[in-house]
Design a protein around this motif. Sequence first.
Motif, short mmCIF file in Angstrom:
data_model
loop_
_atom_site.label_atom_id
_atom_site.label_comp_id
_atom_site.label_asym_id
_atom_site.label_seq_id
_atom_site.Cartn_x
_atom_site.Cartn_y
_atom_site.Cartn_z
N VAL A 197 4.44 5.75 2.47
CA VAL A 197 4.63 6.95 3.19
C VAL A 197 5.59 7.68 4.45
O VAL A 197 5.54 8.33 5.04
CB VAL A 197 3.94 7.88 2.36
CG1 VAL A 197 3.17 9.16 3.27
CG2 VAL A 197 3.42 7.91 1.06
N VAL A 198 4.31 6.06 5.52
CA VAL A 198 4.62 6.78 6.83
C VAL A 198 6.51 6.42 7.06
O VAL A 198 6.75 6.60 7.72
CB VAL A 198 3.47 5.55 7.47
CG1 VAL A 198 4.00 5.06 8.79
CG2 VAL A 198 1.81 5.88 7.32
N LYS A 199 7.22 4.69 6.15
CA LYS A 199 7.88 4.76 6.58
C LYS A 199 9.22 6.02 6.29
O LYS A 199 9.88 5.73 7.38
CB LYS A 199 8.13 3.52 5.97
CG LYS A 199 7.29 2.40 6.41
CD LYS A 199 8.16 1.00 5.81
CE LYS A 199 7.30 -0.46 6.11
NZ LYS A 199 7.73 -1.41 4.62
N GLU A 200 8.74 6.14 4.44
CA GLU A 200 9.64 7.65 4.51
C GLU A 200 8.93 8.78 5.66
O GLU A 200 10.74 9.62 5.63
CB GLU A 200 9.47 8.24 3.22
CG GLU A 200 9.56 6.92 1.82
CD GLU A 200 9.33 7.72 0.88
OE1 GLU A 200 8.48 8.82 0.88
OE2 GLU A 200 9.18 7.02 0.13
N SER A 248 0.94 -0.90 0.35
CA SER A 248 0.17 0.12 0.41
C SER A 248 0.99 0.79 0.04
O SER A 248 1.93 1.36 0.71
CB SER A 248 -1.49 -0.14 0.75
OG SER A 248 -0.15 0.35 2.32
N PRO A 249 0.80 2.25 -1.13
CA PRO A 249 1.29 3.30 -0.86
C PRO A 249 0.92 4.46 0.98
O PRO A 249 2.36 4.95 1.08
CB PRO A 249 1.22 3.87 -2.39
CG PRO A 249 -0.69 3.86 -2.44
CD PRO A 249 -0.35 2.60 -2.14
N LYS A 250 0.36 3.85 1.04
CA LYS A 250 0.63 4.71 2.53
C LYS A 250 1.13 4.11 3.24
O LYS A 250 2.18 4.89 4.03
CB LYS A 250 -1.26 4.68 3.67
CG LYS A 250 -1.41 4.96 4.39
CD LYS A 250 -2.58 4.50 4.99
CE LYS A 250 -2.72 5.45 6.39
NZ LYS A 250 -4.07 5.34 7.14
N GLN A 251 1.28 2.96 3.63
CA GLN A 251 2.65 2.21 4.50
C GLN A 251 3.95 3.38 3.78
O GLN A 251 4.82 2.81 4.44
CB GLN A 251 2.31 0.96 4.36
CG GLN A 251 1.46 0.29 4.73
CD GLN A 251 0.88 -1.39 4.60
OE1 GLN A 251 2.21 -1.74 4.07
NE2 GLN A 251 0.32 -2.18 5.72
#
Length: 176
Positions: free
Chosen positions: A126-129, A121-124
């Motif tokens: 973004v959160v990791k970044e 998922s792109p949300k994960q």
Amino acid sequence: MPTPTKGPRLGGSPAHERLILANLATALFEHRRITTTETKAKRLRPLAERLITFAKRGDLHSRRRVLTVVRDKGVVHTLFTEIAPAVADRQGGYTRITKIGPRKGDNAPMAVIELVLEPLSPKQAVVKEATKATEKAAPKKAAKPVEDAPVEDAPVEDAPVEDAPVEDAPAEGDKA
């Protein structure tokens, strides 16, 4: 010349080790997860990830390179048509190794190696970044001195200072 792997070979000879890893890769792509020893799982991971990367390319040359390792054409077809599109958005990390208890007979450390087919998922990402960025920025902020925040005056429960009688105190220079 490639650097040798650490530890003893699987199976004895280099040819036998290649055959063992090829059979493990075939079983992994066929069943999506296999249980094996930790050593074999750790040796299998780079090979399996390289083969999946070839499958993501999808051209004829990649298919022929995969066929040199995985001899079963049905498994290669599954790899190219089902597994590669499922991990197309991943940049790597197609396999997961989970350690399980020791084997009953010889107490060998066992592990489950499985394909990671869940969508990324792109949300994960973004959160990791964002967490990585805050970790990098946090030491820089800690180096700066922190200023004290203004302290609010607490209400005084005693009588106001103005009403209290003022006594004459001798000045510091005067002696009484």
